[in-house]
Design a protein around this motif. Structure first.
Motif, short mmCIF file in Angstrom:
data_model
loop_
_atom_site.label_atom_id
_atom_site.label_comp_id
_atom_site.label_asym_id
_atom_site.label_seq_id
_atom_site.Cartn_x
_atom_site.Cartn_y
_atom_site.Cartn_z
N GLU A 11 0.83 -1.21 0.00
CA GLU A 11 0.00 0.00 0.00
C GLU A 11 0.86 1.26 0.00
N ARG A 12 1.95 1.24 0.77
CA ARG A 12 2.85 2.39 0.81
C ARG A 12 3.52 2.62 -0.55
N VAL A 13 3.95 1.53 -1.17
CA VAL A 13 4.58 1.64 -2.49
C VAL A 13 3.58 2.17 -3.50
N ASN A 14 2.36 1.65 -3.48
CA ASN A 14 1.33 2.14 -4.40
C ASN A 14 1.05 3.62 -4.16
N LYS A 56 -4.80 8.05 -17.52
CA LYS A 56 -5.10 6.62 -17.36
C LYS A 56 -4.29 6.00 -16.22
N VAL A 57 -3.04 6.37 -16.11
CA VAL A 57 -2.20 5.83 -15.04
C VAL A 57 -2.74 6.25 -13.67
N VAL A 58 -3.14 7.51 -13.54
CA VAL A 58 -3.69 7.99 -12.26
C VAL A 58 -4.96 7.22 -11.91
N ARG A 62 -5.38 4.87 -8.63
CA ARG A 62 -6.43 5.20 -7.64
C ARG A 62 -7.31 3.99 -7.36
N ARG A 63 -7.62 3.23 -8.43
CA ARG A 63 -8.43 2.01 -8.23
C ARG A 63 -7.68 1.01 -7.35
N VAL A 64 -6.40 0.87 -7.60
CA VAL A 64 -5.60 -0.06 -6.80
C VAL A 64 -5.57 0.42 -5.34
N ALA A 65 -5.42 1.72 -5.15
CA ALA A 65 -5.36 2.26 -3.79
C ALA A 65 -6.67 2.05 -3.05
N PRO A 69 -11.09 -3.75 -7.84
CA PRO A 69 -10.47 -4.45 -8.97
C PRO A 69 -10.95 -3.89 -10.30
N GLU A 70 -10.09 -4.04 -11.30
CA GLU A 70 -10.50 -3.63 -12.64
C GLU A 70 -11.59 -4.56 -13.12
#
Length: 81
Positions: A11-14, A56-58, A62-65, A69-70
């Motif tokens: 989570e910290r890395v993300n 798109k990257v942001v 954000r979804r991962v954070a 799930p996609e």
């Protein structure tokens, strides 16, 4: 090592990647507003591609954070008979 430690570390890395991606997006927005994009990109289309990539990257980070799930991918396995 406790199982929660790895999740916390990820989570910290993300979060760090998300912060970096958001700063990149702010930079591109400033390039657009100021018109300086023309100093670095030969056409507006090329700049737009980079801008959309930053957006798109942001969104993905954000979804991962948020642990959302996609869209589920279709399985390549056939259903059992």
């Amino acid at each position: 090592m406790p199982a929660g430690t790895n999740a916390l570390r990820l989570e910290r890395v993300n979060r760090k990647w998300l912060d970096l991606a958001e700063r990149r997006l702010v930079y591109y927005e400033e390039l657009y507003r100021s018109g300086r994009w023309s100093l670095y990109f030969p056409t507006q289309d090329q700049f737009a591609v980079r801008m959309l990539d930053a957006i798109k990257v942001v969104k993905v980070l954000r979804r991962v954070a948020q642990h959302i799930p996609e869209k589920p991918r279709r399985s390549l396995l056939r259903a059992a008979a």
